[in-house]
Scaffold this active site. Structure first.
Site, PDB file in Angstrom:
ATOM      1  N   HIS A   1      37.535  48.931  40.132  1.00 36.19           N
ATOM      2  CA  HIS A   1      37.865  48.317  41.472  1.00 36.19           C
ATOM      3  C   HIS A   1      37.522  49.507  42.423  1.00 36.19           C
ATOM      4  O   HIS A   1      37.039  49.199  43.285  1.00 36.19           O
ATOM      5  CB  HIS A   1      39.604  48.484  41.416  1.00 36.19           C
ATOM      6  CG  HIS A   1      40.174  47.655  40.609  1.00 36.19           C
ATOM      7  ND1 HIS A   1      41.342  47.826  39.803  1.00 36.19           N
ATOM      8  CD2 HIS A   1      40.008  46.059  40.504  1.00 36.19           C
ATOM      9  CE1 HIS A   1      41.809  46.630  39.319  1.00 36.19           C
ATOM     10  NE2 HIS A   1      40.952  45.660  39.689  1.00 36.19           N
TER      11      HIS A   1
ATOM     12  N   LYS B   1      53.040  37.586  37.350  1.00 35.49           N
ATOM     13  CA  LYS B   1      52.140  38.221  36.281  1.00 35.49           C
ATOM     14  C   LYS B   1      52.988  39.276  35.959  1.00 35.49           C
ATOM     15  O   LYS B   1      52.517  40.056  35.092  1.00 35.49           O
ATOM     16  CB  LYS B   1      51.004  38.875  36.988  1.00 35.49           C
ATOM     17  CG  LYS B   1      49.795  37.831  37.277  1.00 35.49           C
ATOM     18  CD  LYS B   1      48.560  38.395  37.460  1.00 35.49           C
ATOM     19  CE  LYS B   1      47.325  37.508  37.644  1.00 35.49           C
ATOM     20  NZ  LYS B   1      46.108  38.201  37.852  1.00 35.49           N
TER      21      LYS B   1
ATOM     22  N   ARG C   1      32.587  41.089  36.872  1.00 34.24           N
ATOM     23  CA  ARG C   1      32.001  41.857  35.673  1.00 34.24           C
ATOM     24  C   ARG C   1      31.170  41.260  34.672  1.00 34.24           C
ATOM     25  O   ARG C   1      30.192  41.950  34.394  1.00 34.24           O
ATOM     26  CB  ARG C   1      33.283  42.488  34.871  1.00 34.24           C
ATOM     27  CG  ARG C   1      34.329  43.417  35.803  1.00 34.24           C
ATOM     28  CD  ARG C   1      35.435  43.508  35.122  1.00 34.24           C
ATOM     29  NE  ARG C   1      36.289  42.315  35.607  1.00 34.24           N
ATOM     30  CZ  ARG C   1      37.654  41.958  35.310  1.00 34.24           C
ATOM     31  NH1 ARG C   1      38.188  42.958  34.621  1.00 34.24           N
ATOM     32  NH2 ARG C   1      38.321  41.164  35.669  1.00 34.24           N
TER      33      ARG C   1
ATOM     34  N   SER D   1      42.696  46.205  34.325  1.00 34.36           N
ATOM     35  CA  SER D   1      43.841  46.777  34.420  1.00 34.36           C
ATOM     36  C   SER D   1      44.674  46.446  33.052  1.00 34.36           C
ATOM     37  O   SER D   1      45.159  47.446  32.629  1.00 34.36           O
ATOM     38  CB  SER D   1      44.402  46.067  35.461  1.00 34.36           C
ATOM     39  OG  SER D   1      43.942  46.488  36.886  1.00 34.36           O
TER      40      SER D   1
HETATM   41  P1  ADP Z   1      43.549  39.683  40.136  1.00 32.14           P
HETATM   42  O1  ADP Z   1      45.006  39.526  39.273  1.00 32.14           O
HETATM   43  O2  ADP Z   1      43.225  38.944  41.280  1.00 32.14           O
HETATM   44  O3  ADP Z   1      42.515  39.277  39.141  1.00 32.14           O
HETATM   45  P2  ADP Z   1      42.372  42.348  39.694  1.00 32.14           P
HETATM   46  O4  ADP Z   1      43.296  43.393  40.033  1.00 32.14           O
HETATM   47  O5  ADP Z   1      42.692  41.945  38.105  1.00 32.14           O
HETATM   48  O6  ADP Z   1      43.397  41.031  40.348  1.00 32.14           O
HETATM   49  O7  ADP Z   1      41.249  42.291  40.109  1.00 32.14           O
HETATM   50  C1  ADP Z   1      40.871  42.257  41.596  1.00 32.14           C
HETATM   51  C2  ADP Z   1      39.550  41.997  41.666  1.00 32.14           C
HETATM   52  O8  ADP Z   1      38.509  43.094  40.922  1.00 32.14           O
HETATM   53  C3  ADP Z   1      38.985  40.748  40.955  1.00 32.14           C
HETATM   54  O9  ADP Z   1      37.706  40.035  41.790  1.00 32.14           O
HETATM   55  C4  ADP Z   1      38.237  41.340  39.790  1.00 32.14           C
HETATM   56  O10 ADP Z   1      37.183  40.566  39.221  1.00 32.14           O
HETATM   57  C5  ADP Z   1      37.659  42.646  40.096  1.00 32.14           C
HETATM   58  N1  ADP Z   1      37.433  43.523  39.076  1.00 32.14           N
HETATM   59  C6  ADP Z   1      38.728  43.794  38.243  1.00 32.14           C
HETATM   60  N2  ADP Z   1      38.448  44.914  37.400  1.00 32.14           N
HETATM   61  C7  ADP Z   1      36.987  45.246  37.696  1.00 32.14           C
HETATM   62  C8  ADP Z   1      35.772  46.041  37.292  1.00 32.14           C
HETATM   63  N3  ADP Z   1      36.139  46.726  36.201  1.00 32.14           N
HETATM   64  N4  ADP Z   1      34.970  46.061  37.693  1.00 32.14           N
HETATM   65  C9  ADP Z   1      34.639  45.395  38.812  1.00 32.14           C
HETATM   66  N5  ADP Z   1      35.463  44.590  39.501  1.00 32.14           N
HETATM   67  C10 ADP Z   1      36.566  44.495  38.966  1.00 32.14           C
END
Ligand code: ADP
Length: 168
Positions: free
Chosen positions: A18, A42, A91, A129
């Site tokens: 992130h 969630k 990703r 996460s």
């Molecule tokens: P959500 O529940 O909306 O998917 P996340 O916190 O899991 O929220 O992810 C938020 C955004 O960050 C999403 O667009 C996800 O694809 C992206 N994301 C999550 N992990 C990574 C990573 N390791 N690298 C790049 N983008 C990521």
């Protein structure tokens, strides 16, 4: 006109993947708001206030980045913050289908808002996460996967009393 981008997500918790996306977006926009979604359905490990505080501390060195929380329709929040773009991370191909659907739906809801996709550094493409929480829960080393303050908070959350007090 100030160019503002919103980076929405659950951030439960923020990972270095992130953070990599945040850094890239911060170079393109005047201001980036990391918008933490309530997402009670969630069953997040960290409360909304904890997730926002963790992001704020991890982005403290980036002057044009701040964290906020939102509930309800993303496009309404984006318009309320006078932003023009939504940033999302991609990703792998597996992210694409859902993100594509989400971007097109958000465009249907408000055609003035563009979704920008950013690819993280290749070493972060395997990070999520969910996987970080799973490793931490099983006692694995998460150094390098999350910012230091998130690591401390995760250890504290999963093994209360065994790490330094988590203060935000
Ligand atoms: P959500 O529940 O909306 O998917 P996340 O916190 O899991 O929220 O992810 C938020 C955004 O960050 C999403 O667009 C996800 O694809 C992206 N994301 C999550 N992990 C990574 C990573 N390791 N690298 C790049 N983008 C990521």
């Amino acid at each position: 006109m100030k160019r503002i981008a919103i980076y929405p997500g659950s951030f439960d918790p923020l990972t270095n993947g992130h953070l990599d996306v945040v850094r890239r977006a911060a170079k393109l926009f005047d201001s980036v708001i990391v918008a933490v979604a309530q997402n009670e359905s969630k069953h997040p490990l960290f409360s909304l206030a904890e997730r926002v505080a963790l992001v704020n501390k991890a982005v403290a060195h980036l002057p044009n980045v701040e964290a906020d929380s939102f509930d309800g329709l993303l496009v309404e929040y984006v318009a309320a913050r006078k932003a023009k773009a939504i940033v999302r991370g991609l990703r792998a191909v597996s992210d694409f289908e859902f993100e594509f659907q989400l971007a097109l739906m958000n465009r249907k809801l408000d055609e003035n808002i563009e979704t920008i996709f950013m690819m993280p550094k290749d070493t972060y493409t395997f990070l999520s996460s969910r996987i970080v929480k799973e490793i931490a829960r099983l006692g694995g080393d998460i150094t390098g996967f999350v910012p230091a303050n998130v690591q401390t908070a995760l250890l504290k959350k999963l093994k209360p009393g065994k790490s330094d007090a988590y203060k935000e």
